[in-house]
Motif scaffolding. Structure first.
Motif: not given
Length: 666
Positions: A426-436
């Motif tokens: 989460f960057e400043n509340g924005i999620p980023n899903l790891y796909d590795g």
């Protein structure tokens, strides 16, 4: 007669000006701005005083109280107080708001929550205009050498900032003033002095310099002057370890809150008046000095109301906070050696800290960067992944990224996570899903660090994450793609060259990507890659050339001005499903008169947008039939999926607005 004539003309002039000023609706006269989390966060950075009404959607009580709030909105503005409303329970909880609807007052981001009757207009107005609430915090007291020596001799705890006229001192002073209020809570007096001779007398290593006088003995701070958390923790620790007696220090609610947020290692003993609590308190006091040596601040709380805020309802209870993450001791409280071993294990253990969903929500709202692994207890894949991830926990800590784990399928489902384990940054509340994969800790570490260093790729999201981001942000662009598809991968790589420019736009555009065929179908997308721009939750599919300059210009144009978005029948079905209130204009774009009518509806679009209602257009006569529309052009308002057809004059903009707003209020 002359005076009466002048008054008459003045009144007539006011009426004429009001009539010429454009469309005015009753709701505009007393309308509190509805804001998103992003908008509120920006306002808190720019406004000294703010009143915030936290409401719940589809709640009759919220709507009733809102009408009362709107009656005092003008009075608040006269006191230079910005008044807004927001429907975001998760964000509210991060500020300590627990019941909805609720009213809070912010003074330079410091929150005061109203605990009276929300229907009492006079009491509410008195609360938000209260002089004590609006009083700006005092500046750090400037003293001379004689005053300083006198205060140090009489006050047990004094913090002194030695400064000069340099820019470094000026900058450091700003950070000192940010923690001045917190030191007051701990009854630590804060002073400043510009006296080179006195600084020499104390043999200070440098100027500026922070010195803590503990019963007249000076202790020099050796850390960074711009790290407010570190300075505050240093002061609390030095005060906490001042007592030679084996007595466990008690703390107030306010002190405890500050300590949890700023002290890396904090232990709390919650107790009551029972014999067992008193007996265990004696045991706790025997390990107080050991805690000091382990660099752990140890305090006691004998207040069930405070305990309840930390979900403690059994007494006695021992709780340890490491970097704001709590752990509850489940062993025998009468065995001090076992407690000390438990503390040592927490301090040296390599395990990723496990959190609850409430704590996760708080961290997402307050941390710039947060890595979260969603896992399943006793599941082989999760266990194997955690073993790998625990190898990089310390590495992430060194670069300032908090790493936690959560075993909660319901909370994971809120983010659209169905497969375990899953890693999200989460960057400043924005999620980023790891796909590795989770085979290599170095590979995962490299990805997390890259994503949080500014040199990041376009964030991957799930369908639930996308819905939440679109709801919270006015400008979002999303690439629907297929993983492994060459055209998709090339398009994403191309867009990464304009990701920073989009984010740095006057109205920042959040660029995301999603690999979800079912979600794509909802928006009528069957070819990949496809780019969709969401302007205040309304999607617009890009149909131009796959060129970075063209795309960036197109996205930038979407952020500027007010315009009614064109949608397809598939998009209409999705919007009806996702929006509580939606107004739709059915028309035939080949008919000149209908195109002209559309232009006139732009003012309606602007007013409805301010009311939080989207107006869209659709060139589909056959699609209108199923909603009971016999003739187009026509306006249909959907509330909770139910269509309402406007029967009046489509050229009467005021009547259209009143009709839509009346439906929403009903």
């Amino acid at each position: 007669m002359k005076k009466m004539g002048a008054k008459f003309l003045t009144g007539l002039l006011v009426i004429l000006i009001s009539a010429a000023s454009g469309l005015v609706t009753p709701s505009e006269e007393h309308s509190i701005e509805d804001v998103t989390r992003e908008r509120l966060d920006k306002l808190l950075d720019t406004k000294s005083f703010m009143a915030v009404y936290w409401y719940a959607r589809n709640c009759k009580r919220s709507e009733t109280i809102l009408k009362d709030m709107e009656l005092i909105d003008d009075d608040a503005k006269k006191s230079n107080i910005e008044f807004v409303k927001i429907n975001d329970k998760r964000f509210g909880k991060s500020f300590g708001v627990k019941k909805f609807p609720a009213l809070s007052f912010f003074r330079d981001r410091q929150i005061y929550i109203y605990d009276g009757d929300l229907k009492d207009e006079e009491a509410v107005l008195e609360f938000i205009t209260d002089e004590d609430n609006m009083a700006m915090p005092d500046k750090i007291e400037d003293v001379n050498a004689e005053q300083l020596i006198s205060i140090v001799e009489t006050d047990p705890f004094v913090t002194v900032f030695f400064y000069d006229e340099s820019k470094i001192s000026s900058k450091a002073l700003e950070h000192m003033e940010d923690i001045d209020d917190e030191t007051d809570v701990f009854q630590i007096r804060f002073l400043r002095i510009n006296d080179p001779e006195l600084a020499d007398d104390y043999s200070l290593p440098r100027i500026p310099c922070l010195v803590f006088f503990r019963r007249e003995i000076p202790i020099v701070y050796a850390g960074e002057m711009n790290d407010e958390n570190e300075m505050l923790e240093w002061l609390i620790k030095n005060q906490s370890s001042a007592d030679d007696e084996d007595v466990l220090e008690s703390a107030t609610s306010e002190q405890l809150e500050i300590m949890v947020d700023n002290v890396d290692n904090l232990m709390i003993y919650f107790y009551d008046n029972t014999r067992l609590s008193t007996k265990v308190l004696d045991v706790m006091e025997t390990i107080d000095d050991d805690c000091d040596r382990m660099d752990v601040v140890f305090v006691s709380i004998k207040d069930k109301a405070i305990a309840a805020t930390y979900n403690v309802d059994e007494f006695p209870t021992l709780m340890f906070f490491e970097n704001q993450i709590p752990s509850v001791y489940d062993g025998e409280l009468e065995k001090p050696d076992e407690i000390l071993a438990w503390i040592a294990d927490l301090l040296t253990g390599a395990d990723i800290e496990q959190v609850t969903n409430d704590i996760l929500d708080k961290f997402i709202s307050t941390k710039s960067y947060l890595a979260v692994v969603f896992f399943k207890e006793d599941e082989a894949k999760s266990t194997a992944a955690l073993e790998v991830l625990e190898e990089i926990d310390d590495d992430l800590d060194e670069v300032g990224i908090m790493f936690v784990k959560l075993d909660d399928e319901k909370e994971a489902a809120e983010y659209g996570i169905e497969n375990f384990p899953s890693l999200v940054v989460f960057e400043n509340g924005i999620p980023n899903l790891y796909d590795g994969s989770f085979d290599s800790g170095e590979e995962v570490l490299g990805w997390v660090v890259k994503e949080s260093s500014g040199d990041n790729t376009i964030e991957i999201v799930t369908d639930n994450m996308l819905d939440q981001i679109v709801a919270d942000h006015d400008h979002v662009a999303v690439v629907f793609y297929k993983k492994g598809d060459e055209a998709s991968e090339n398009f994403i790589e191309m867009l990464e060259h304009i990701d920073d420019e989009a984010n740095e736009n006057e109205f920042p555009i959040k660029l995301l990507r999603i690999d979800d065929a079912e979600e794509a179908v909802e928006y009528g997308i069957d070819t990949f890659p496809s780019l969709v721009y969401f302007d205040k939750r309304i999607p617009n599919i890009y149909s131009g050339d796959m060129d970075t300059v063209e795309i960036l210009m197109w996205m930038t144009e979407q952020t500027e001005g007010s315009h009614i978005e064109e949608i397809s029948d598939e998009l209409l079905q999705t919007l009806i499903k996702k929006h509580d209130d939606l107004t739709v204009f059915f028309y035939d774009k080949d008919v000149r008169q209908e195109r002209k009518l559309l232009e006139e509806l732009e003012s309606v679009d602007h007013i409805l947008e301010n009311e939080g209602i989207n107006l869209v257009k659709i060139d589909d006569a056959s699609g209108a039939d199923k909603f009971g529309v016999d003739v187009i052009p026509a306006i249909v308002h959907f509330q909770f999926k139910e269509p309402h057809v406007f029967k009046g004059d489509l050229t009467n903009e005021k009547k259209i607005v009143e009709w839509v707003l009346n439906i929403r209020k009903s």
